[in-house]
Design a protein around this motif. Structure first.
Motif, PDB file in Angstrom:
ATOM      1  N   TRP A   3       0.817  -1.225   0.000  1.00 19.02           N
ATOM      2  CA  TRP A   3       0.000   0.000   0.000  1.00 19.02           C
ATOM      3  C   TRP A   3       0.844   1.264   0.000  1.00 19.02           C
ATOM      4  O   TRP A   3       0.332   2.339  -0.208  1.00 19.02           O
ATOM      5  CB  TRP A   3      -1.047   0.040   1.130  1.00 19.02           C
ATOM      6  N   VAL A   4       2.134   1.157   0.291  1.00 20.78           N
ATOM      7  CA  VAL A   4       3.017   2.314   0.129  1.00 20.78           C
ATOM      8  C   VAL A   4       3.784   2.077  -1.177  1.00 20.78           C
ATOM      9  O   VAL A   4       4.591   1.172  -1.262  1.00 20.78           O
ATOM     10  CB  VAL A   4       3.991   2.443   1.314  1.00 20.78           C
ATOM     11  N   PRO A   5       3.518   2.885  -2.205  1.00 20.69           N
ATOM     12  CA  PRO A   5       4.089   2.576  -3.524  1.00 20.69           C
ATOM     13  C   PRO A   5       5.501   3.113  -3.763  1.00 20.69           C
ATOM     14  O   PRO A   5       6.141   2.714  -4.725  1.00 20.69           O
ATOM     15  CB  PRO A   5       3.099   3.256  -4.480  1.00 20.69           C
ATOM     16  N   THR A   6       5.963   3.998  -2.890  1.00 21.46           N
ATOM     17  CA  THR A   6       7.208   4.718  -3.180  1.00 21.46           C
ATOM     18  C   THR A   6       8.429   3.794  -3.101  1.00 21.46           C
ATOM     19  O   THR A   6       8.638   3.141  -2.073  1.00 21.46           O
ATOM     20  CB  THR A   6       7.387   5.871  -2.171  1.00 21.46           C
ATOM     21  N   GLU A  10      13.097   6.383  -5.360  1.00 21.84           N
ATOM     22  CA  GLU A  10      12.249   7.582  -5.281  1.00 21.84           C
ATOM     23  C   GLU A  10      12.407   8.268  -3.922  1.00 21.84           C
ATOM     24  O   GLU A  10      12.425   9.498  -3.836  1.00 21.84           O
ATOM     25  CB  GLU A  10      10.781   7.217  -5.516  1.00 21.84           C
ATOM     26  N   ARG A  11      12.481   7.460  -2.879  1.00 18.53           N
ATOM     27  CA  ARG A  11      12.653   8.055  -1.535  1.00 18.53           C
ATOM     28  C   ARG A  11      13.924   8.892  -1.503  1.00 18.53           C
ATOM     29  O   ARG A  11      13.951   9.991  -0.944  1.00 18.53           O
ATOM     30  CB  ARG A  11      12.695   6.959  -0.464  1.00 18.53           C
ATOM     31  N   GLU A  13      15.451  10.323  -4.046  1.00 18.83           N
ATOM     32  CA  GLU A  13      15.221  11.524  -4.861  1.00 18.83           C
ATOM     33  C   GLU A  13      14.422  12.577  -4.081  1.00 18.83           C
ATOM     34  O   GLU A  13      14.712  13.772  -4.139  1.00 18.83           O
ATOM     35  CB  GLU A  13      14.346  11.141  -6.058  1.00 18.83           C
ATOM     36  N   MET A  14      13.429  12.120  -3.387  1.00 16.42           N
ATOM     37  CA  MET A  14      12.556  13.041  -2.648  1.00 16.42           C
ATOM     38  C   MET A  14      13.308  13.667  -1.479  1.00 16.42           C
ATOM     39  O   MET A  14      13.160  14.865  -1.209  1.00 16.42           O
ATOM     40  CB  MET A  14      11.298  12.304  -2.171  1.00 16.42           C
ATOM     41  N   ALA A  17      15.384  16.374  -2.801  1.00 13.31           N
ATOM     42  CA  ALA A  17      14.601  17.575  -3.119  1.00 13.31           C
ATOM     43  C   ALA A  17      14.273  18.361  -1.847  1.00 13.31           C
ATOM     44  O   ALA A  17      14.274  19.593  -1.850  1.00 13.31           O
ATOM     45  CB  ALA A  17      13.322  17.176  -3.838  1.00 13.31           C
ATOM     46  N   ILE A  18      14.004  17.636  -0.766  1.00 12.92           N
ATOM     47  CA  ILE A  18      13.676  18.297   0.506  1.00 12.92           C
ATOM     48  C   ILE A  18      14.929  18.922   1.107  1.00 12.92           C
ATOM     49  O   ILE A  18      14.866  19.958   1.769  1.00 12.92           O
ATOM     50  CB  ILE A  18      13.059  17.271   1.499  1.00 12.92           C
ATOM     51  N   VAL A  20      17.330  16.883   2.922  1.00 15.91           N
ATOM     52  CA  VAL A  20      17.746  16.133   4.123  1.00 15.91           C
ATOM     53  C   VAL A  20      18.366  14.810   3.677  1.00 15.91           C
ATOM     54  O   VAL A  20      18.197  14.384   2.531  1.00 15.91           O
ATOM     55  CB  VAL A  20      16.576  15.866   5.089  1.00 15.91           C
ATOM     56  N   ILE A  23      14.990   9.902   6.176  1.00 12.96           N
ATOM     57  CA  ILE A  23      13.622  10.132   6.632  1.00 12.96           C
ATOM     58  C   ILE A  23      13.631  10.475   8.117  1.00 12.96           C
ATOM     59  O   ILE A  23      12.859  11.315   8.579  1.00 12.96           O
ATOM     60  CB  ILE A  23      12.739   8.894   6.332  1.00 12.96           C
ATOM     61  N   ASP A  24      14.519   9.858   8.853  1.00 11.54           N
ATOM     62  CA  ASP A  24      14.538  10.104  10.297  1.00 11.54           C
ATOM     63  C   ASP A  24      14.791  11.587  10.613  1.00 11.54           C
ATOM     64  O   ASP A  24      14.277  12.087  11.618  1.00 11.54           O
ATOM     65  CB  ASP A  24      15.573   9.209  10.984  1.00 11.54           C
ATOM     66  N   LEU A  26      13.459  13.951   9.240  1.00 15.52           N
ATOM     67  CA  LEU A  26      12.159  14.640   9.175  1.00 15.52           C
ATOM     68  C   LEU A  26      11.412  14.539  10.509  1.00 15.52           C
ATOM     69  O   LEU A  26      10.476  15.283  10.770  1.00 15.52           O
ATOM     70  CB  LEU A  26      11.297  14.051   8.060  1.00 15.52           C
ATOM     71  N   PHE A  27      11.826  13.586  11.334  1.00 16.88           N
ATOM     72  CA  PHE A  27      11.186  13.392  12.638  1.00 16.88           C
ATOM     73  C   PHE A  27      12.010  13.999  13.773  1.00 16.88           C
ATOM     74  O   PHE A  27      11.833  13.641  14.935  1.00 16.88           O
ATOM     75  CB  PHE A  27      10.963  11.894  12.899  1.00 16.88           C
TER      76      PHE A  27
ATOM     77  N   LEU B 353       7.326  11.994   4.626  1.00 15.70           N
ATOM     78  CA  LEU B 353       8.180  12.217   3.449  1.00 15.70           C
ATOM     79  C   LEU B 353       7.371  12.904   2.344  1.00 15.70           C
ATOM     80  O   LEU B 353       7.818  13.902   1.759  1.00 15.70           O
ATOM     81  CB  LEU B 353       8.728  10.874   2.951  1.00 15.70           C
ATOM     82  N   TYR B 357       7.936  16.542   0.702  1.00 12.23           N
ATOM     83  CA  TYR B 357       8.264  16.633  -0.729  1.00 12.23           C
ATOM     84  C   TYR B 357       7.350  17.657  -1.412  1.00 12.23           C
ATOM     85  O   TYR B 357       7.807  18.507  -2.168  1.00 12.23           O
ATOM     86  CB  TYR B 357       8.136  15.247  -1.374  1.00 12.23           C
ATOM     87  N   SER B 360       8.479  21.003  -0.493  1.00 17.17           N
ATOM     88  CA  SER B 360       9.714  21.426  -1.175  1.00 17.17           C
ATOM     89  C   SER B 360       9.429  21.885  -2.600  1.00 17.17           C
ATOM     90  O   SER B 360      10.063  22.791  -3.113  1.00 17.17           O
ATOM     91  CB  SER B 360      10.758  20.309  -1.162  1.00 17.17           C
ATOM     92  N   GLU B 425       0.489   8.567   2.693  1.00 16.12           N
ATOM     93  CA  GLU B 425       1.564   7.673   2.268  1.00 16.12           C
ATOM     94  C   GLU B 425       1.211   6.808   1.073  1.00 16.12           C
ATOM     95  O   GLU B 425       2.095   6.207   0.466  1.00 16.12           O
ATOM     96  CB  GLU B 425       1.972   6.765   3.443  1.00 16.12           C
TER      97      GLU B 425
END
Lengths: 428, 478
Positions: A3-6, A10-11, A13-14, A17-18, A20, A23-24, A26-27, B353, B357, B360, B425
């Motif tokens: 159910w999470v397609p990323t 891609e993660r 790449e994203m 773009a952000i 960072v 992902i951690d 971001l928390f 995430l 994104y 951004s 998500e």
């Protein structure tokens, strides 16, 4: 699990773009001392394994007993088209229609539902639905307080003990007095149920007159299918009619989601809780529908709102609407007539019991068995029947008292077999 | 589209029952209605075609991206629908719970209730959870009723006030007021979060509790939450967690560990049960140690020979007829068991995430409302655009024409011209990019052709509708 397609690429790449590295990062606001102290959650299971697990749980439930239980939840037939149409994901995966231009399906169906409830009850306005029949009683009580400025609620003996308990819980911290009886003096409302919890049908026209003479409202909880035959709330002078809508196309589902119905007279519409859809036009004169009178609601009025209701039971209301359309004018009468006739037939077959109802009944009645009702329902379950609801555990009667309901689904053969088995279990 | 009532033809039927197989009985005329209800007289195909065509006038998750901030509209897995169609759940009569004699016949349902409540409690760091509340706002009401019961039981009858941040959902103050409390608003700082000083300034011995959303509706985690909890507890006041944004922190932080005493869960937001055009929702309540004795009853507990029902010693009573929206719990349970230990935290990770994104990609064209790191949703203000004559509402309507549901607009009330975007998500990077491209296209149009935005939407079944007329002329039924 799915159910999470990323993807991992891609993660990456994203994150770039952000700006960072992980992902951690971001928390970071959740500092180490604020992190979860325990995470005792089982490993994920495949779709196949979840289905097997839950099919196993479902199989432990006796859902195929021939049903003679009511008490606010009835085993009516649900036409196939109800499931087929409400399974359309444009309905069930949509949200509250805050953007009416892309929600006309929802809004028109609510308008049609409100119309059906008004035609059923004879009242002028209905809302887009409430949570269930019990919370609808509470909402009607607080609405009566808003209308009258009084703080006493009279609960008539006909009211379901479950609804009464829910009302007491919800109003526990309010400056409200909840009493038993039908004296409207100084009361915001008298709340009755028709047919009563034990199935008796009454005419509350005189009571509504007494209520209005005393400046109180008459609130009635009704059994929706019964309105195929029974005098309507409007005909009796009821001010606010509420109901559990489950009997219209909503599965029993061990208690929910169900559907709270609420309708009222024109003069009280601006004191009515919940969502309301209204017809209007766009700039080109095309007919369309919007949510209206939103100034009463929590997202605008906050602590001064009529109620705290945010979601309603729109999908269940759609089920009820489609069911009512399929039944139509004649079909609803026919279902009601069958329920009544079959219940009367069964009553006659249960001569070995004492009928507890003095007034006429619609499709539900209470009997006193010559033996403990809880023992009887256990023995009847072994014979394939859900024989009814023993009343003593609900605080409504003696050990031998049983509440029995009959719907259009019961055949003469089932009624005969039930009567025979009940006599055998109770008397021999 | 015509109304179903306009398709009615006298005598047309969809359903005819079998002939009555028992003697017909006359219903007492004095108790009967004067005339049959004027329900539509239509055939089955009339009904099927009418509602099929109506459904096509809706955006849903399965057809459209729905970045509705704070509402959390994520994909609703079909697995959950499949298990909800099992007859052992869907056709089970709830009065099987009303007599001990019946309990052996619904052990599977009791097990599901028990296990769902246990999982919910563990995920949020609460001692126990109850499925009874029927919707999120109903869970809030239940929660504040628990707070009221706690104070009453402790003789703190003067505690009649609940503190609520200005960024809170409208349901928070409404629920507190419906339960009989006075409401005092706590202002957010310019940085979008609540500060200890603001809470301190509002603290009196009348304060019964504080309701908080965390991350809040600005999309920001509340950094002083643990200090605020400690201050409240010092004053014997309780902390309520609005679970609307729990999806942002699942597996990362737990409200119970942060010091919250009571909370509600939104099964449709965090656990992806479908929201059916505005409902059914489901709003289980979770409690820590202090509120355990007051939970609504009856509750399913594990006995020696299987599951039984018990009512907590000081229970507030019943808030639902049976076990709340049980069938929503069936769906949520399937969701939790499928994702499990690893999958649930991944939900939070990718939700955050995705939101960052989107931020951004849009931050240069639209003004972020705050400078802190957003969690699962990002909030922009269209104030600069409004100065050019294009309001948040116009942007929302333009998005509908470009094939996307609009973000939440004009909420939270603390942000002017708010655009609150929550991608969730379950959306792919391609979808997020397409949405961001659409937003950037709108930003360009604001400079080149603002009038087109005032006309939007033009591709939907109807254009902007006259809401004033709807309220004044009030045609709500036919």
């Amino acid at each position: 699990m799915t159910w999470v397609p990323t993807t991992a690429d891609e993660r990456k790449e994203m994150l770039d773009a952000i700006g960072v590295n992980s992902i951690d990062e971001l928390f970071a606001a959740i500092t180490p001392e604020l992190r979860a102290k325990s995470w005792n959650v089982p490993e994920g299971l495949s779709e196949m394994a979840v289905r097997d697990l839950m099919a196993g749980m479902a199989a432990k439930n006796a859902s195929s007993l021939v049903c003679f239980a009511g008490g606010g939840a009835y085993d009516h037939f649900i036409p196939a088209a109800v499931d087929a149409l409400t399974s359309r994901s444009e309905f069930y995966t949509a949200y509250t229609p805050y953007q009416p231009e892309c929600s006309q399906g929802t809004l028109q169906s609510i308008y049609e539902y409100q119309s059906a409830i008004c035609r059923l009850t004879g009242l002028d306005f209905a809302n887009a639905s409430l949570y269930d029949g019990g919370t609808a009683v509470f909402e009607a009580a607080t609405m009566s307080i808003r209308v009258t400025g009084r703080r006493r609620i009279m609960c008539h003996r006909s009211l379901s003990p479950i609804y009464r308990r829910m009302l007491e819980t919800h109003a526990a911290h309010l400056d409200v007095e909840i009493l038993t009886g039908d004296d409207p003096t100084g009361a915001a409302c008298v709340i009755v149920q028709n047919p009563s919890f034990l199935g008796s049908v009454e005419n509350f026209t005189n009571l509504s007159q007494r209520c209005h003479d005393a400046g109180a409202l008459l609130v009635m909880s009704f059994y929706p299918v019964s309105l195929g035959l029974l005098k309507t709330p409007a005909e009796m002078g009821v001010d606010i009619a509420v109901a559990e809508g489950q009997p219209f196309g909503v599965p029993l589902g061990f208690g929910g989601p169900w559907l709270g119905i609420l309708a009222t007279r024109k003069e009280h519409v601006r004191k009515m809780p919940g969502r309301i859809a209204a017809m209007t036009e766009d700039a080109q004169g095309r007919r369309g529908f919007v949510l209206t009178l939103q100034a009463r609601e929590q997202h605008i009025r906050r602590e001064k709102a009529m109620s705290n209701i945010c979601s309603n039971e729109a999908l269940c209301a759609l089920r009820a609407l489609i069911h009512l359309c399929l039944l139509g004018k004649e079909g609803l009468q026919e279902v009601a007539r069958h329920c009544h006739a079959k219940a009367e037939y069964l009553k006659k077959k249960l001569k070995f019991t004492t009928l507890l109802n003095k007034a006429p009944t619609f499709n539900e009645f209470a009997v006193r068995l010559p033996r403990n009702a809880e023992e009887v329902v256990q023995a009847m379950a072994a014979k394939g029947f859900m024989a009814g609801i023993p009343l003593r555990p609900l605080g409504e009667g003696d050990a031998g008292d049983l509440l029995i309901a009959v719907t259009e689904r019961r055949t003469r053969q089932q009624l005969d077999a039930f009567a025979e088995a009940l006599e055998e279990v109770s008397c021999r | 589209m015509p109304l179903i009532y306009e398709k009615s033809r006298k005598g047309r039927r969809a359903i005819v029952l079998d002939a009555l197989d028992v003697p017909d009985v006359e219903f007492p005329a004095a108790l009967g209605r004067a005339a049959a209800a004027e329900l539509p007289e239509v055939g089955e195909l009339d009904v099927v075609r009418h509602y099929t065509n109506l459904s096509r006038k809706n955006f849903g998750i399965d057809s459209h991206f729905y970045p509705l901030g704070s509402c959390t509209m994520k994909y609703n897995p079909k697995l959950a629908e499949a298990v909800a169609s099992l007859a052992g759940f869907s056709q089970l009569h709830p009065h099987l719970s009303s007599s001990e004699a019946y309990w052996p016949l619904c052990q599977g349902a009791f097990e599901l209730i028990h296990d769902t409540e246990s999982l919910l409690a563990e995920i949020a760091g609460m001692r126990e959870a109850s499925l009874q509340p029927i919707a999120g706002a109903h869970g809030e009401l239940t929660g504040v009723l628990l707070i009221a019961a706690y104070h009453k039981d402790h003789g703190n009858s003067q505690k009649d006030t609940i503190l609520i941040p200005d960024s809170a959902h409208g349901t928070n103050p409404a629920s507190a007021a419906i339960a009989g409390f006075n409401v005092v608003e706590i202002p957010s700082g310019a940085d979008g979060v609540i500060h200890l000083d603001a809470v301190k300034a509002a603290m009196t011995d009348r304060v019964a509790g504080l309701m908080m959303t965390c991350p809040n509706t600005h999309g920001l985690f509340e950094p002083e939450v643990a200090k605020i909890a400690a201050m409240l507890h010092e004053a014997d006041a309780l902390l309520y967690y609005d679970g609307a944004n729990l999806n942002a922190i699942v597996g990362k932080a737990r409200p119970g560990d942060l010091g919250f005493d009571v909370m509600h869960y939104n099964l449709h937001k965090t656990f992806a049960t479908p929201h059916g055009m505005g409902g059914p929702g489901s709003g289980p309540v979770g409690v820590g140690e202090r509120l355990l004795p007051y939970l609504p009853g009856p509750r399913v507990v594990k006995g020696v020979n299987g599951y039984v029902l018990e009512t907590p010693p000081k229970s507030i009573g019943r808030v639902a007829q049976f076990f709340g929206n049980f069938m929503m719990a069936v769906r949520a349970y399937a969701y939790m068991r499928h994702l499990g230990k690893e999958g649930l935290p991944e939900v939070a990770e990718v939700a955050v995430l995705n939101a960052n994104y989107v931020w951004s990609r849009l931050k240069d064209a639209f003004e972020p409302a705050f400078s802190a790191r957003f969690m699962h949703e990002c909030v922009f203000t269209a104030t600069p655009q409004a100065k050019k004559g294009v309001r948040a509402l116009d942007i929302a309507k333009a998005l509908l024409d470009l094939g996307f549901h609009a973000p939440t607009v004009y909420f939270p009330l603390t942000v002017k011209e708010s655009l609150m975007i929550e991608p969730t998500e379950t959306e792919s990077k391609e979808t997020l990019d397409a949405f961001c491209d659409a937003m950037l296209e709108i930003a360009n149009m604001i400079d080149s052709n603002p009038d087109a935005l005032h006309q939007a939407p033009v591709t939907t079944p109807v254009g902007r509708l006259d809401e004033v007329r709807a309220a004044r002329q009030l045609n709500c039924a036919c």
